[in-house]
Scaffold this active site. Structure first.
Site: not given
Lengths: 91, 460
Positions: B386-388, B427
């Protein structure tokens, strides 16, 4: 060995380490960590001397603890690294 | 048997060379197995010549220790699952630190440390070794979920840590002036062990990769300090090699997570920018798809990139993914995997997990290699990451993750995101990628979705 000679080794080895490790590709970073961990089990050298000396019970107890911990580190580290690397080898 | 110290030292030099050649072997997957074996041989040389040391008079304790330690180590190495590798390494780091700590303590009680340099080195080995021991045990407990992975702390914790650290240094200073004071020595041991606990407790689960890398470095430095105590060149050289290795990996992980080392160590999270409303980001823009639609899309693709996250490994879906990739390759589609440095729980972890599923390592591409190729990619499949992949890290200067290096999956012609819901990652941010025109959401369980796509591909 005098202190300056020891310090020289220490500093040069750090430079060597940086040069070596930056060339390891990210794919192998986990085996690198387990492998370098096994290598840091070199403390086993000091552990063996403490465990086998005749300087009293406390020294032998500490030596025994050090030998156990360092051997786990060495044997466990090299074996698990080998297990991981074998998976990378096959095609 | 008496062997001159010179010959023993030369054997240590040979061992150190074998370690260096061994690590050099690790720079290529092809030579890595041999490299590891050479390093192990180096350790064998060092251990055997040590047994010839004139101070060693009895072998019973040594044999007992080697048998116990060897058995435990071998069982751990055989049994551990690849997903649990971070815990295993955390534990091994701790044992390494603990061994150096015990060796330095033995030297202290033997009274061999009596000049300023060796007393300071003893103190350093005890301090760093004990911190590594207890800190690694906390990291292990967090990763193994024996204790809560959330940051833990109390008001004034930093002050307590500062007092413990300064107190430890003062204790070492006292020992220089009054060598052999056992009460002060035990005080140093207690302070260092407590410091290790308190340093790692406030660090959250998501930051554990950095902590493991750092503790790896500490275990090396502790060994090096023990080498200064004993005047042993093998320990000094090897310890500093490992110390450097851990430091480099620490800095790589920090960069990949867009966190400074001090922020990680002191548990500071990035300043939250203006709160982004999830509804505003997603409302009416998210397109849902089915496994059959994805299969149809893949059939016309020439190049597909799979982006795995740790969620994939938790679902044990690596083999299913490789199956899907094999099916696509049989259809003439080029398949590669995009690996973000923090895709797993430690540096390079995702690569090991995929290698276990027999994905050829040539297909595993790191971030810098794969990013320029997304524009020529027909379909990017995001699995449990997700965040990456969050384009805000690139575009939104106000975002807390701005500047974090990401995989530019949104540049692919079509992006398929396999995910249970639109929930946010570590995050805690919405991901505008999910609402992009070229993004399709395949909602559901990761492994199930991959199996469905594979079935649809085979039928189509």
């Amino acid at each position: 060995m005098d202190f300056v000679a020891q310090l020289t080794l220490f500093v040069l080895a750090i430079f060597l380490g940086v040069e070596l490790i930056t060339k390891v590709p990210p794919t192998l970073h986990t085996p690198l960590m387990s492998g370098s961990n096994a290598i840091s089990g070199i403390t086993v050298v000091g552990a063996l001397i403490a465990a086998g000396s005749d300087s009293g019970l406390l020294i032998n107890v500490l030596g025994f603890a050090a030998v156990v911990l360092a051997t786990i580190n060495v044997i466990g580290g090299f074996m698990v690294t080998n297990r991981m690397l074998a998976m990378f080898k096959r095609k | 048997m008496h062997v001159s110290q010179n010959w023993i030292d030369i054997a240590y030099l040979i061992a150190a060379c074998l370690f260096v050649i061994g690590i050099k072997g690790l720079t290529k997957p092809k030579t890595a197995v041999r490299g590891n074996l050479l390093a192990a041989a180096g350790m064998g040389v060092a251990a055997v010549v040590t047994l010839l040391n004139e101070h060693i008079v009895t072998y019973e304790v040594i044999i007992a220790g080697v048998v116990v330690g060897g058995l435990i180590g071998a069982v751990m190495a055989k049994k551990v699952q690849m997903t649990s590798m971070p815990q295993m390494i955390a534990l091994l780091n701790g044992f390494g630190g603990g061994a150096s700590f015990a060796v330095a303590s033995a030297e202290f009680f033997r009274g061999s440390a009596n000049d300023t340099v060796s007393i300071i080195a003893t103190g350093a080995a005890v301090l760093i070794g004990a911190v590594t021991l207890t800190g690694s045990l906390v990291a292990f407990a967090k990763l193994q979920e024996l204790i809560d992975g959330k940051p833990m702390g109390f008001p004034g914790m930093k002050l307590v840590n500062a007092v413990l650290f300064v107190g430890s240094l003062a204790g070492i200073g006292y020992l220089v002036l009054n060598p052999g004071n056992e009460a002060v020595f035990w005080g140093l041991v207690a302070a260092a062990m407590l410091l290790g606990l308190l340093l790692v407790l406030p660090i959250g689960g998501a930051d554990m990769p950095v902590v493991i890398a750092l503790l790896n470095s500490y275990s090396g430095v502790a060994a090096s300090a023990a080498g200064f105590v004993m005047g042993n060149s093998a320990l000094i050289i090897t310890g500093s090699l490992v110390g450097a290795s851990g430091l480099i990996l620490t800095s790589i992980m920090c960069k990949a997570m867009n966190r400074s080392l001090t922020n990680v160590l002191f548990g500071v999270m990035a300043e939250a920018g203006e709160a982004m409303d999830e509804d505003e980001v997603y409302a009416g823009k998210v397109k849902s798809t089915s496994a059959e639609e994805v299969a149809m899309l893949l059939e016309t693709a020439q190049r597909v990139v799979i982006v795995p996250g740790f969620g994939l490994a938790m679902a044990q879906a690596q083999h299913a993914v490789r199956d899907m990739a094999d099916t696509m390759e049989a259809m003439g589609i080029e398949v590669e995997y995009a690996i973000h440095p923090v895709a797993g729980r430690m540096p390079g972890h995702m690569n090991v997990l995929l290698a276990e599923a027999e994905v050829p390592y040539e297909q595993l591409k790191d971030m810098d290699a794969i990013n320029p190729t997304f524009e020529q990619t027909d379909v990017a499949i995001v699995l449990g990451a997700n965040d990456v992949t969050n384009p805000m890290a690139r575009e939104d200067k106000g975002s807390p993750i701005y500047g974090m290096p990401i995989l530019n999956v949104d540049k692919a012609k079509t992006v398929v995101v396999v995910k249970r819901s639109l929930s946010s990652g570590f995050a805690g941010l919405p991901n505008p990628l999910f609402a992009k025109d070229n993004t399709l959401m395949l909602f559901g369980d990761g492994k199930g979705a991959v199996l469905d796509i594979t079935t649809a591909l085979k039928e189509g």
